[in-house]
Design a protein around this motif. Structure first.
Motif, short mmCIF file in Angstrom:
data_model
loop_
_atom_site.label_atom_id
_atom_site.label_comp_id
_atom_site.label_asym_id
_atom_site.label_seq_id
_atom_site.Cartn_x
_atom_site.Cartn_y
_atom_site.Cartn_z
N SER A 34 0.61 -1.03 0.21
CA SER A 34 0.06 -0.13 0.08
C SER A 34 0.84 1.32 0.18
O SER A 34 1.90 1.25 0.85
CB SER A 34 -0.91 0.02 1.28
OG SER A 34 -1.86 -1.14 1.12
N LEU A 35 0.55 2.07 -1.13
CA LEU A 35 1.39 3.28 -1.00
C LEU A 35 0.63 4.56 -0.98
O LEU A 35 -0.68 4.55 -1.22
CB LEU A 35 2.24 3.18 -2.31
CG LEU A 35 3.00 2.18 -2.62
CD1 LEU A 35 3.42 2.37 -4.19
CD2 LEU A 35 4.28 2.38 -1.89
N LEU A 36 1.45 5.64 -0.60
CA LEU A 36 0.81 7.06 -0.80
C LEU A 36 1.79 7.57 -1.69
O LEU A 36 2.91 7.71 -1.71
CB LEU A 36 0.71 7.67 0.63
CG LEU A 36 -0.03 7.38 1.70
CD1 LEU A 36 0.29 7.98 2.88
CD2 LEU A 36 -1.55 7.33 1.22
N ILE A 37 1.13 8.47 -2.67
CA ILE A 37 1.79 9.21 -3.82
C ILE A 37 1.65 10.62 -3.64
O ILE A 37 0.42 11.00 -3.54
CB ILE A 37 1.48 8.72 -5.14
CG1 ILE A 37 1.55 7.31 -5.36
CG2 ILE A 37 2.50 9.59 -6.16
CD1 ILE A 37 3.02 6.60 -5.44
N GLU B 177 -7.01 3.50 -5.45
CA GLU B 177 -7.98 3.58 -4.37
C GLU B 177 -8.66 4.82 -4.03
O GLU B 177 -9.86 4.90 -3.71
CB GLU B 177 -7.72 2.62 -3.07
CG GLU B 177 -7.28 1.10 -3.70
CD GLU B 177 -6.57 0.28 -2.56
OE1 GLU B 177 -6.17 0.66 -1.44
OE2 GLU B 177 -6.34 -0.71 -2.90
N GLN B 178 -7.82 5.94 -3.41
CA GLN B 178 -8.14 7.02 -3.34
C GLN B 178 -7.65 8.08 -3.98
O GLN B 178 -6.45 8.12 -4.10
CB GLN B 178 -8.16 7.23 -1.50
CG GLN B 178 -8.75 6.44 -0.89
CD GLN B 178 -8.75 7.00 0.55
OE1 GLN B 178 -7.33 6.87 1.05
NE2 GLN B 178 -9.45 7.32 1.30
N GLY C 280 -0.93 8.05 -15.11
CA GLY C 280 0.47 7.56 -15.26
C GLY C 280 1.05 6.48 -14.25
O GLY C 280 1.39 5.62 -14.47
N VAL C 281 0.58 6.52 -13.10
CA VAL C 281 0.60 5.41 -12.00
C VAL C 281 0.09 4.54 -12.21
O VAL C 281 0.32 3.18 -12.10
CB VAL C 281 0.64 6.16 -10.43
CG1 VAL C 281 1.51 7.14 -10.27
CG2 VAL C 281 -0.92 6.65 -10.10
N GLU C 282 -1.30 4.44 -12.74
CA GLU C 282 -2.05 3.38 -13.09
C GLU C 282 -1.40 2.61 -14.39
O GLU C 282 -1.39 1.60 -14.38
CB GLU C 282 -3.53 3.80 -13.30
CG GLU C 282 -4.42 4.08 -12.27
CD GLU C 282 -5.70 4.58 -12.89
OE1 GLU C 282 -6.58 4.47 -12.02
OE2 GLU C 282 -5.90 5.02 -14.05
N LEU D 143 -5.35 17.68 -1.53
CA LEU D 143 -4.31 17.33 -1.02
C LEU D 143 -2.89 16.98 -1.72
O LEU D 143 -1.78 17.25 -1.44
CB LEU D 143 -4.50 16.36 0.05
CG LEU D 143 -5.25 16.47 1.33
CD1 LEU D 143 -5.63 15.42 2.01
CD2 LEU D 143 -4.97 17.77 2.17
N GLY D 144 -3.31 16.80 -2.89
CA GLY D 144 -2.12 16.34 -3.85
C GLY D 144 -1.67 15.14 -3.57
O GLY D 144 -0.48 14.75 -3.70
N VAL D 145 -2.54 13.97 -3.03
CA VAL D 145 -2.11 12.61 -2.82
C VAL D 145 -3.15 11.65 -3.24
O VAL D 145 -4.38 11.86 -3.48
CB VAL D 145 -2.47 12.49 -1.08
CG1 VAL D 145 -1.95 11.23 -0.79
CG2 VAL D 145 -1.31 13.82 -0.33
N LEU D 146 -2.42 10.69 -3.68
CA LEU D 146 -3.01 9.31 -4.10
C LEU D 146 -2.72 8.24 -3.24
O LEU D 146 -1.87 8.10 -2.48
CB LEU D 146 -2.65 8.89 -5.49
CG LEU D 146 -2.49 9.66 -6.65
CD1 LEU D 146 -1.76 9.38 -7.83
CD2 LEU D 146 -4.06 10.10 -7.03
N ALA D 147 -3.66 7.25 -3.02
CA ALA D 147 -3.61 6.27 -2.17
C ALA D 147 -3.99 4.81 -3.00
O ALA D 147 -4.82 4.70 -3.72
CB ALA D 147 -4.17 6.16 -1.13
N GLY D 148 -3.10 3.82 -2.87
CA GLY D 148 -3.38 2.45 -3.35
C GLY D 148 -2.34 1.65 -3.37
O GLY D 148 -1.68 1.63 -2.53
N THR D 149 -2.42 0.58 -4.25
CA THR D 149 -1.70 -0.66 -4.04
C THR D 149 -1.10 -0.88 -5.24
O THR D 149 -1.44 -0.56 -6.23
CB THR D 149 -2.49 -1.86 -3.74
OG1 THR D 149 -3.32 -2.12 -4.48
CG2 THR D 149 -3.06 -1.83 -2.04
N ILE D 150 0.08 -1.73 -5.04
CA ILE D 150 1.04 -2.02 -6.41
C ILE D 150 1.71 -3.41 -6.10
O ILE D 150 2.24 -3.29 -4.90
CB ILE D 150 1.98 -0.73 -7.14
CG1 ILE D 150 2.34 -1.18 -8.37
CG2 ILE D 150 2.93 -0.66 -5.97
CD1 ILE D 150 2.80 -0.10 -9.18
N ASP D 151 1.99 -4.12 -7.00
CA ASP D 151 3.09 -5.06 -6.58
C ASP D 151 4.33 -4.60 -6.27
O ASP D 151 4.82 -3.41 -6.85
CB ASP D 151 3.49 -6.04 -8.09
CG ASP D 151 2.27 -6.84 -8.32
OD1 ASP D 151 1.41 -7.14 -7.70
OD2 ASP D 151 2.20 -7.11 -9.50
#
Length: 79
Positions: free
Chosen positions: A5-8, A33-34, A24-26, A39-47
């Motif tokens: 799980s990451l915050l970008i 996921e969010q 780009g991140v997708e 706030l200029g932030v993305l949250a999600g998951t990746i391998d």
């Protein structure tokens, strides 16, 4: 492969192109996921092996692994 799980954080000069950074991140493989555009932030998951390529996506200023914390129950010996 384990997922992380990451915050970008999106760079200030890319905030007006937030949706382009999401795309780009997708494309690298992140499942967003969010979207916290204010706030200029993305949250999600990746391998886990795809974390480094995220750092090279245009508009990404910071990649941070989300940490999870668990507080012991109130009746626990550890307080």
């Amino acid at each position: 492969m384990p997922k992380v799980s990451l915050l970008i954080s999106v760079a200030n000069d890319h905030l007006d192109r937030f949706s382009e950074v999401v795309k780009g991140v997708e494309e690298v493989g992140m499942e967003v996921e969010q979207r916290m555009e204010d706030l200029g932030v993305l949250a999600g998951t990746i391998d886990s092996e795809k974390v480094e390529p995220l750092r090279r996506v245009a508009g990404v200023s910071h990649v941070e692994e989300s940490r999870r914390f668990q507080i012991p129950p109130p009746d626990s010996d550890v307080q």
